[in-house]
Design a protein around this motif. Sequence first.
Motif, PDB file in Angstrom:
ATOM      1  N   UNK A 112     -18.762 -43.880  67.771  1.00 38.62           N
ATOM      2  CA  UNK A 112     -19.713 -42.934  68.345  1.00 38.62           C
ATOM      3  C   UNK A 112     -20.018 -43.279  69.790  1.00 38.62           C
ATOM      4  N   UNK A 113     -20.160 -42.248  70.632  1.00 35.42           N
ATOM      5  CA  UNK A 113     -20.534 -42.438  72.024  1.00 35.42           C
ATOM      6  C   UNK A 113     -21.883 -41.785  72.316  1.00 35.42           C
ATOM      7  N   UNK A 162     -25.484 -47.832  71.994  1.00 37.23           N
ATOM      8  CA  UNK A 162     -26.085 -48.845  72.875  1.00 37.23           C
ATOM      9  C   UNK A 162     -25.151 -49.213  74.030  1.00 37.23           C
ATOM     10  N   UNK A 163     -23.856 -49.184  73.764  1.00 35.48           N
ATOM     11  CA  UNK A 163     -22.888 -49.638  74.760  1.00 35.48           C
ATOM     12  C   UNK A 163     -22.798 -48.720  75.974  1.00 35.48           C
ATOM     13  N   UNK A 164     -23.310 -47.497  75.866  1.00 39.20           N
ATOM     14  CA  UNK A 164     -23.198 -46.554  76.982  1.00 39.20           C
ATOM     15  C   UNK A 164     -24.544 -46.117  77.529  1.00 39.20           C
ATOM     16  N   UNK A 165     -25.624 -46.541  76.916  1.00 38.72           N
ATOM     17  CA  UNK A 165     -26.953 -46.139  77.387  1.00 38.72           C
ATOM     18  C   UNK A 165     -27.162 -46.542  78.840  1.00 38.72           C
ATOM     19  N   UNK A 166     -27.677 -45.615  79.617  1.00 36.85           N
ATOM     20  CA  UNK A 166     -27.932 -45.881  81.021  1.00 36.85           C
ATOM     21  C   UNK A 166     -26.740 -45.583  81.919  1.00 36.85           C
ATOM     22  N   UNK A 198     -17.851 -46.789  84.892  1.00 31.36           N
ATOM     23  CA  UNK A 198     -16.893 -46.994  83.805  1.00 31.36           C
ATOM     24  C   UNK A 198     -16.340 -48.416  83.808  1.00 31.36           C
ATOM     25  N   UNK A 199     -16.115 -48.927  82.622  1.00 34.14           N
ATOM     26  CA  UNK A 199     -15.584 -50.268  82.425  1.00 34.14           C
ATOM     27  C   UNK A 199     -14.200 -50.188  81.775  1.00 34.14           C
TER      28      UNK A 199
END
Length: 124
Positions: free
Chosen positions: A47-48, A62-66, A86-87
């Motif tokens: 999920x994103x 959580x990994x994309x918040x902010x 982006x990472x």
Amino acid sequence: QVQLVESGGGLVQAGASLRLSCAASGRTDNNIAMAWFRQAPGKEREFVAAIHKGGIITNYADSVKGRFTISRGNAKNTAYLQMNSLKPEGTAVYYCAGRLGSIPSGSQSHYDYWGQGTQVAVSS
């Protein structure tokens, strides 16, 4: 039936931004909650972000918040994913999903419709 078509993927360097789009067609008269999931090479789909059918409530991993922002177009049959900072670990196929319910769920099993995916590659 609802058809979903994603666009906007590509190859970028770490720290860059991309905006993904998802266009829904078919029986969208009831409006659908929409979401983005992604699947990295060798990993399960995850999920994103998701957005309420009315566009008011959002839900993020959580990994994309902010860094990522999900939004809907004025016609409510489009969804966007603005991805900033982006990472390399963001390299994946990004899928748009839709569900007949209104709640922006983070669970794949709650989604009824899926697009074909768009590739995002982030180089370090």
